[in-house]
Design a protein around this motif. Structure first.
Motif, mmCIF file in Angstrom:
data_model
loop_
_atom_site.group_PDB
_atom_site.id
_atom_site.type_symbol
_atom_site.label_atom_id
_atom_site.label_comp_id
_atom_site.label_asym_id
_atom_site.label_seq_id
_atom_site.Cartn_x
_atom_site.Cartn_y
_atom_site.Cartn_z
ATOM 1 N N PRO A 114 0.820 -1.215 0.000
ATOM 2 C CA PRO A 114 0.000 0.000 0.000
ATOM 3 C C PRO A 114 0.856 1.268 0.000
ATOM 4 O O PRO A 114 1.898 1.342 0.658
ATOM 5 C CB PRO A 114 -0.800 -0.123 1.299
ATOM 6 N N ALA A 115 0.402 2.273 -0.736
ATOM 7 C CA ALA A 115 1.158 3.514 -0.887
ATOM 8 C C ALA A 115 1.289 4.276 0.423
ATOM 9 O O ALA A 115 2.214 5.076 0.585
ATOM 10 C CB ALA A 115 0.498 4.392 -1.947
ATOM 11 N N ASN A 116 0.370 4.041 1.361
ATOM 12 C CA ASN A 116 0.422 4.775 2.627
ATOM 13 C C ASN A 116 1.383 4.152 3.631
ATOM 14 O O ASN A 116 1.595 4.705 4.711
ATOM 15 C CB ASN A 116 -0.975 4.848 3.247
ATOM 16 N N LEU A 117 1.974 3.012 3.285
ATOM 17 C CA LEU A 117 2.943 2.361 4.168
ATOM 18 C C LEU A 117 4.357 2.597 3.649
ATOM 19 O O LEU A 117 4.562 2.779 2.448
ATOM 20 C CB LEU A 117 2.673 0.857 4.235
ATOM 21 N N PRO A 118 5.360 2.581 4.541
ATOM 22 C CA PRO A 118 6.741 2.702 4.068
ATOM 23 C C PRO A 118 7.127 1.490 3.230
ATOM 24 O O PRO A 118 6.462 0.446 3.288
ATOM 25 C CB PRO A 118 7.560 2.774 5.364
ATOM 26 N N PRO A 119 8.191 1.586 2.442
ATOM 27 C CA PRO A 119 8.624 0.427 1.659
ATOM 28 C C PRO A 119 8.818 -0.803 2.551
ATOM 29 O O PRO A 119 9.235 -0.701 3.709
ATOM 30 C CB PRO A 119 9.940 0.898 1.039
ATOM 31 N N LEU A 120 8.513 -1.954 1.987
ATOM 32 C CA LEU A 120 8.616 -3.217 2.711
ATOM 33 C C LEU A 120 10.084 -3.641 2.773
ATOM 34 O O LEU A 120 10.763 -3.716 1.743
ATOM 35 C CB LEU A 120 7.782 -4.266 1.980
ATOM 36 N N ASN A 121 10.572 -3.903 3.970
ATOM 37 C CA ASN A 121 11.955 -4.344 4.154
ATOM 38 C C ASN A 121 12.104 -5.794 3.705
ATOM 39 O O ASN A 121 11.335 -6.662 4.129
ATOM 40 C CB ASN A 121 12.356 -4.225 5.624
ATOM 41 N N ILE A 122 13.104 -6.054 2.863
ATOM 42 C CA ILE A 122 13.256 -7.358 2.217
ATOM 43 C C ILE A 122 14.634 -7.960 2.500
ATOM 44 O O ILE A 122 15.657 -7.275 2.404
ATOM 45 C CB ILE A 122 13.094 -7.216 0.685
ATOM 46 N N LEU A 152 12.926 -2.165 -7.438
ATOM 47 C CA LEU A 152 11.471 -2.173 -7.262
ATOM 48 C C LEU A 152 11.058 -1.054 -6.308
ATOM 49 O O LEU A 152 11.648 -0.906 -5.226
ATOM 50 C CB LEU A 152 11.016 -3.540 -6.750
ATOM 51 N N PRO A 153 10.036 -0.274 -6.656
ATOM 52 C CA PRO A 153 9.779 0.986 -5.949
ATOM 53 C C PRO A 153 9.229 0.866 -4.539
ATOM 54 O O PRO A 153 9.464 1.758 -3.722
ATOM 55 C CB PRO A 153 8.765 1.692 -6.864
ATOM 56 N N ARG A 154 8.509 -0.210 -4.214
ATOM 57 C CA ARG A 154 7.872 -0.274 -2.896
ATOM 58 C C ARG A 154 8.582 -1.237 -1.951
ATOM 59 O O ARG A 154 8.041 -1.618 -0.921
ATOM 60 C CB ARG A 154 6.392 -0.682 -3.047
ATOM 61 N N LEU A 155 9.800 -1.636 -2.340
ATOM 62 C CA LEU A 155 10.609 -2.506 -1.495
ATOM 63 C C LEU A 155 11.911 -1.821 -1.124
ATOM 64 O O LEU A 155 12.423 -0.990 -1.861
ATOM 65 C CB LEU A 155 10.932 -3.821 -2.224
ATOM 66 N N LYS A 156 12.444 -2.214 0.042
ATOM 67 C CA LYS A 156 13.775 -1.770 0.452
ATOM 68 C C LYS A 156 14.613 -3.007 0.746
ATOM 69 O O LYS A 156 14.368 -3.721 1.723
ATOM 70 C CB LYS A 156 13.706 -0.877 1.700
ATOM 71 N N LEU A 157 15.572 -3.276 -0.112
ATOM 72 C CA LEU A 157 16.438 -4.440 0.071
ATOM 73 C C LEU A 157 17.376 -4.188 1.247
ATOM 74 O O LEU A 157 18.179 -3.257 1.220
ATOM 75 C CB LEU A 157 17.243 -4.708 -1.207
ATOM 76 N N ARG A 158 17.266 -5.026 2.279
ATOM 77 C CA ARG A 158 18.042 -4.824 3.504
ATOM 78 C C ARG A 158 19.180 -5.817 3.680
ATOM 79 O O ARG A 158 20.200 -5.492 4.298
ATOM 80 C CB ARG A 158 17.107 -4.911 4.716
#
Length: 229
Positions: A114-122, A152-158
């Protein structure tokens, strides 16, 4: 002190001693409580004893617990195998996903976050031991997959995650975790997370750089797979 609180104190002491033994600050090692098959009441006990990060393997069970614990400021990690038909709910209800091993799954998670959430940590799950029964991408696929996911725009590779083949030999344990650390260090991405180590091998994982150890049995006791959440 409750049994869970006492167990948390014991695990925290193990983490502290293992970190200090290799010159690391204990605060650099996060304790991820693996709460699969545990009731919501056990998570409340763990929260009261100071834990904030909880890992779940089974989506429906996790969603039920999240609903009943919505009054608590918890960080939810999905750590189990991911089917395509589960990505939407995972993207909507979790803060971290440790078990991404295919680009298709990553793309769906990004599209459905969802756009209202921060990027998903992956974290990318890597099959460091080459076991046929284990999920995870092959080590030689990590660079290509990391490159694709980083865009990918809504993910954050951790970082990277692994579940090595079980071993009671500390040297074998360390060798498996060292392989994951080496893969992380070779990537042309700035990654801050190594999700590795469980109840029986957390010392070896911390010695090789773990930033999250995923602990279930040592916190909650043996799992009862016949009990509902």
């Amino acid at each position: 002190m409750s049994t869970i609180a006492n167990n948390i104190a014991k695990v925290a002491a193990r983490i502290r001693e293992a970190a200090q033994a290799v010159g690391r600050q204990p605060a650099t090692v996060g304790l991820l409580a693996v709460s699969k098959t545990q009731p919501a009441s056990a998570i409340r006990e763990a929260f009261a004893a100071g834990l904030r990060d909880f890992g779940e393997n089974y989506l429906q069970e996790a969603l039920e617990k999240q609903a009943s614990l919505s009054d608590l400021p918890l960080t939810w990690h999905f750590i189990g195998p991911i089917q395509s038909n589960k990505t939407k709910a995972i993207a909507e209800h979790f803060d971290w996903v440790h078990s991404v091993d295919r680009l298709k799954i990553a793309q769906r998670l990004s599209d459905q976050r969802p756009a209202n959430l921060p990027p998903l940590n992956i974290c990318l799950q890597v099959n460091v031991s080459g076991e046929q029964s284990k999920s995870g991408c092959a080590p030689n696929q990590v660079q290509q997959l990391a490159d694709a996911i980083a865009g990918l725009p809504r993910l954050k590779l951790r970082g990277l995650m692994c579940i090595p083949a079980p071993s009671d030999d500390p040297d074998e344990q360390r060798a498996a975790f060292a392989r994951l650390r080496g893969l992380r260090d070779e990537l042309n991405h700035e990654l801050d997370t190594l999700s590795m180590g469980m109840s029986q091998d957390l010392e070896a994982a911390i010695a090789e750089g773990a930033t999250f150890v995923r602990i279930g049995t040592a916190l909650f006791g043996a799992r009862d797979y016949g009990r509902s959440a």
